[in-house]
Write a protein that holds these residues in place. Structure first.
Motif, PDB file in Angstrom:
ATOM      1  N   GLU A  52       0.818  -1.216   0.000  1.00 24.57           N
ATOM      2  CA  GLU A  52       0.000   0.000   0.000  1.00 24.57           C
ATOM      3  C   GLU A  52       0.851   1.266   0.000  1.00 24.57           C
ATOM      4  N   GLY A  53       2.009   1.196   0.656  1.00 24.13           N
ATOM      5  CA  GLY A  53       2.866   2.372   0.735  1.00 24.13           C
ATOM      6  C   GLY A  53       2.498   3.302   1.878  1.00 24.13           C
ATOM      7  N   THR A  54       1.610   2.854   2.766  1.00 26.57           N
ATOM      8  CA  THR A  54       1.264   3.660   3.938  1.00 26.57           C
ATOM      9  C   THR A  54       2.495   3.866   4.812  1.00 26.57           C
ATOM     10  N   VAL A  55       2.715   5.099   5.255  1.00 32.37           N
ATOM     11  CA  VAL A  55       3.864   5.356   6.121  1.00 32.37           C
ATOM     12  C   VAL A  55       3.518   4.972   7.556  1.00 32.37           C
ATOM     13  N   LEU A  56       4.242   4.021   8.101  1.00 33.17           N
ATOM     14  CA  LEU A  56       3.962   3.545   9.445  1.00 33.17           C
ATOM     15  C   LEU A  56       4.755   4.331  10.489  1.00 33.17           C
ATOM     16  N   ALA A  57       5.976   4.666  10.150  1.00 30.11           N
ATOM     17  CA  ALA A  57       6.829   5.347  11.123  1.00 30.11           C
ATOM     18  C   ALA A  57       7.974   6.040  10.401  1.00 30.11           C
ATOM     19  N   ALA A  58       8.684   6.870  11.174  1.00 35.18           N
ATOM     20  CA  ALA A  58       9.891   7.516  10.670  1.00 35.18           C
ATOM     21  C   ALA A  58      11.023   7.116  11.601  1.00 35.18           C
ATOM     22  N   GLU A  59      12.082   6.530  11.041  1.00 35.33           N
ATOM     23  CA  GLU A  59      13.253   6.265  11.879  1.00 35.33           C
ATOM     24  C   GLU A  59      14.192   7.456  11.793  1.00 35.33           C
ATOM     25  N   ALA A  60      14.544   8.005  12.954  1.00 35.13           N
ATOM     26  CA  ALA A  60      15.474   9.134  13.006  1.00 35.13           C
ATOM     27  C   ALA A  60      16.901   8.600  12.954  1.00 35.13           C
ATOM     28  N   LEU A  61      17.684   9.104  12.012  1.00 35.23           N
ATOM     29  CA  LEU A  61      19.077   8.675  11.860  1.00 35.23           C
ATOM     30  C   LEU A  61      19.965   9.911  11.909  1.00 35.23           C
ATOM     31  N   ILE A  62      20.904   9.889  12.833  1.00 33.64           N
ATOM     32  CA  ILE A  62      21.692  11.108  13.084  1.00 33.64           C
ATOM     33  C   ILE A  62      22.741  11.350  12.001  1.00 33.64           C
ATOM     34  N   PRO A  67      31.523  21.277   9.354  1.00 35.99           N
ATOM     35  CA  PRO A  67      31.816  22.488   8.576  1.00 35.99           C
ATOM     36  C   PRO A  67      32.822  22.257   7.441  1.00 35.99           C
ATOM     37  N   LYS A  68      33.773  21.319   7.636  1.00 33.61           N
ATOM     38  CA  LYS A  68      34.769  21.100   6.579  1.00 33.61           C
ATOM     39  C   LYS A  68      34.555  19.798   5.832  1.00 33.61           C
ATOM     40  N   ARG A  69      34.106  18.771   6.557  1.00 34.05           N
ATOM     41  CA  ARG A  69      34.065  17.449   5.925  1.00 34.05           C
ATOM     42  C   ARG A  69      32.702  17.103   5.340  1.00 34.05           C
ATOM     43  N   GLY A  70      31.743  18.029   5.465  1.00 37.20           N
ATOM     44  CA  GLY A  70      30.428  17.749   4.879  1.00 37.20           C
ATOM     45  C   GLY A  70      29.565  16.883   5.778  1.00 37.20           C
ATOM     46  N   LEU A  71      28.579  16.242   5.200  1.00 35.31           N
ATOM     47  CA  LEU A  71      27.618  15.476   5.983  1.00 35.31           C
ATOM     48  C   LEU A  71      28.197  14.109   6.349  1.00 35.31           C
ATOM     49  N   LEU A  72      28.355  13.865   7.642  1.00 36.03           N
ATOM     50  CA  LEU A  72      28.957  12.608   8.093  1.00 36.03           C
ATOM     51  C   LEU A  72      27.880  11.637   8.583  1.00 36.03           C
ATOM     52  N   ALA A  73      28.027  10.380   8.179  1.00 33.34           N
ATOM     53  CA  ALA A  73      27.110   9.326   8.629  1.00 33.34           C
ATOM     54  C   ALA A  73      27.527   8.856  10.025  1.00 33.34           C
ATOM     55  N   PRO A  74      26.595   8.249  10.760  1.00 32.60           N
ATOM     56  CA  PRO A  74      26.890   7.843  12.137  1.00 32.60           C
ATOM     57  C   PRO A  74      28.110   6.939  12.263  1.00 32.60           C
ATOM     58  N   GLY A  75      28.353   6.103  11.261  1.00 30.36           N
ATOM     59  CA  GLY A  75      29.502   5.205  11.319  1.00 30.36           C
ATOM     60  C   GLY A  75      30.825   5.947  11.444  1.00 30.36           C
ATOM     61  N   GLU A  76      30.829   7.224  11.064  1.00 28.64           N
ATOM     62  CA  GLU A  76      32.067   7.995  11.101  1.00 28.64           C
ATOM     63  C   GLU A  76      32.317   8.702  12.429  1.00 28.64           C
ATOM     64  N   PHE A  77      31.311   8.735  13.307  1.00 27.23           N
ATOM     65  CA  PHE A  77      31.559   9.415  14.586  1.00 27.23           C
ATOM     66  C   PHE A  77      30.934   8.742  15.809  1.00 27.23           C
ATOM     67  N   ILE A  78      29.931   7.890  15.611  1.00 24.71           N
ATOM     68  CA  ILE A  78      29.310   7.238  16.767  1.00 24.71           C
ATOM     69  C   ILE A  78      30.296   6.334  17.539  1.00 24.71           C
ATOM     70  N   PRO A  79      31.143   5.556  16.848  1.00 25.28           N
ATOM     71  CA  PRO A  79      32.074   4.718  17.612  1.00 25.28           C
ATOM     72  C   PRO A  79      32.958   5.522  18.573  1.00 25.28           C
ATOM     73  N   LEU A  80      33.502   6.647  18.107  1.00 24.13           N
ATOM     74  CA  LEU A  80      34.342   7.461  18.990  1.00 24.13           C
ATOM     75  C   LEU A  80      33.487   8.124  20.078  1.00 24.13           C
ATOM     76  N   ALA A  81      32.278   8.526  19.723  1.00 25.39           N
ATOM     77  CA  ALA A  81      31.375   9.111  20.718  1.00 25.39           C
ATOM     78  C   ALA A  81      31.072   8.090  21.817  1.00 25.39           C
ATOM     79  N   GLU A  82      31.000   6.816  21.433  1.00 24.19           N
ATOM     80  CA  GLU A  82      30.759   5.768  22.430  1.00 24.19           C
ATOM     81  C   GLU A  82      31.977   5.588  23.319  1.00 24.19           C
ATOM     82  N   GLU A  83      33.166   5.581  22.698  1.00 24.39           N
ATOM     83  CA  GLU A  83      34.393   5.399  23.474  1.00 24.39           C
ATOM     84  C   GLU A  83      34.607   6.521  24.478  1.00 24.39           C
ATOM     85  N   THR A  84      34.279   7.739  24.081  1.00 22.37           N
ATOM     86  CA  THR A  84      34.555   8.887  24.935  1.00 22.37           C
ATOM     87  C   THR A  84      33.406   9.190  25.890  1.00 22.37           C
ATOM     88  N   GLY A  85      32.273   8.521  25.704  1.00 25.30           N
ATOM     89  CA  GLY A  85      31.136   8.765  26.573  1.00 25.30           C
ATOM     90  C   GLY A  85      30.265   9.924  26.108  1.00 25.30           C
TER      91      GLY A  85
END
Ligand code: C2E
Ligand code: MG
Ligand code: MG
Ligand code: MG
Length: 285
Positions: A52-62, A67-85
């Motif tokens: 049907e194509g009915t929208v059930l939900a929206a998954e939020a993806l960070i 400013p210099k490197r453009g739009l970064l996907a979570p794989g590029e910063f979440i691991p370090l964010a996890e390590e540093t808390g």
């Protein structure tokens, strides 16, 4: 000579380590600043019902609009964010932003049924989790049943007794609970039954070759049978082709997410997408 080469190798190795450590520190500081300066943003990917194509939900993806490197996907910063808390603060920002966005869509009369937020293992086990969730809901004025929380199967299976307590508290608040990347984390059936889970999200690795690989097909069929038995809904991730969608639908899985329908989109584009609908789905129905 060998000795000297060895020494040089050691020296350059420790130099590499130092450079790596400096880079990490710089990135960590940048991430802290990014939080203050509002460089993180959420993109939203629709979960739809096939065909049907009915929208059930929206998954939020960070995303990080660097400013210099453009739009970064979570794989590029979440691991370090996890390590540093720093993931705790980033996660709280994400919860608040998702609830606020969803409440705005509700007010405009364009909202999907729910918004889904991914929680890292550190956020999930953090003492502030429950208050972070309830204050995000309260600040946005969003009813709890419009928020879904996604935790990966491997996060849930670590320390199952604590997991059970946290899930029970969240459930009491009225949020919906989802197991992300299901099939990759070796769940025990006994726990799946005990946990107050609402939805399993079949990992995209099983969807990939579903229409060609008989073991992926068997796994999907087994997940569908089991989820029916346990009274769980199922969403398939990573649907990229109509053949995959049809193979899922044949096995009873009708809630899907993937590039076939839409990539994660900025909020305004997401709403535009939901209002345009997914005409190809309706045609092939
Ligand atoms: P996930 O929650 O399993 O999200 C699905 C990922 O698959 C997303 O990648 C999405 O863009 C991608 N995807 C969706 N459909 C398709 C498809 O058809 N084909 C392919 N190849 N990929 C597809 P993304 O946005 O890079 O996110 C990666 C992971 O980062 C997420 O996996 C989630 O675990 C994590 N993540 C994202 N946002 C957040 C957040 O706000 N907080 C935390 N803690 N983790 C997050
Ligand atoms: Mg997810
Ligand atoms: Mg996933
Ligand atoms: Mg994942």
């Amino acid at each position: 000579l060998a000795k000297r080469e060895n020494r040089d190798a050691v020296r350059s190795f420790s130099q590499d380590l130092r450079v790596a450590a400096e880079l990490r520190l710089a990135l960590e500081n940048e991430m802290r600043k990014a939080l203050e300066q509002g460089e993180f943003e959420l993109h939203f990917q629709p979960v739809i019902s096939w065909p049907e194509g009915t929208v059930l939900a929206a998954e939020a993806l960070i995303r990080w609009r660097h400013p210099k490197r453009g739009l970064l996907a979570p794989g590029e910063f979440i691991p370090l964010a996890e390590e540093t808390g720093l993931i705790v603060e980033i996660g709280e920002w994400g919860l608040q932003a998702a609830c606020k966005q969803m409440a705005a869509w509700v007010a405009q009369g364009v909202a999907p049924h729910a918004v889904a937020v991914n929680l890292s293992g550190i956020s999930f086990r953090h003492v502030r989790l429950l208050s972070a969730v309830s204050s995000a809901l309260a600040a946005a004025g969003l009813p709890a049943n419009r928020l879904e929380l996604e935790m990966t199967e491997s996060v849930l299976m670590r320390d199952v007794e604590l997991t059970y307590e946290i899930l029970a508290e969240l459930k009491r608040m009225g949020v919906r609970l989802m197991v992300d990347d299901f099939g990759t984390g070796y769940s025990s059936l006994a726990y799946l039954k005990r946990f107050p889970i609402d939805v399993l999200k079949i990992d995209r690795s099983f969807v990939k070759d579903l229409d060609r690989d008989s073991s992926d097909a068997a796994i999907t069929s087994a997940v569908m049978a089991m989820s029916q038995e346990l009274g769980l809904a199922v969403v398939a991730e990573g649907v990229e082709t109509e053949a995959q969608a049809a193979a899922l639908a044949r096995r009873g899985c009708k809630a899907m997410q993937g590039f076939l329908f839409a990539r994660p989109l900025p909020a305004a584009d997401f709403i535009e997408w939901t209002q345009r609908g997914w005409p190809r789905a309706m045609k092939s129905a």
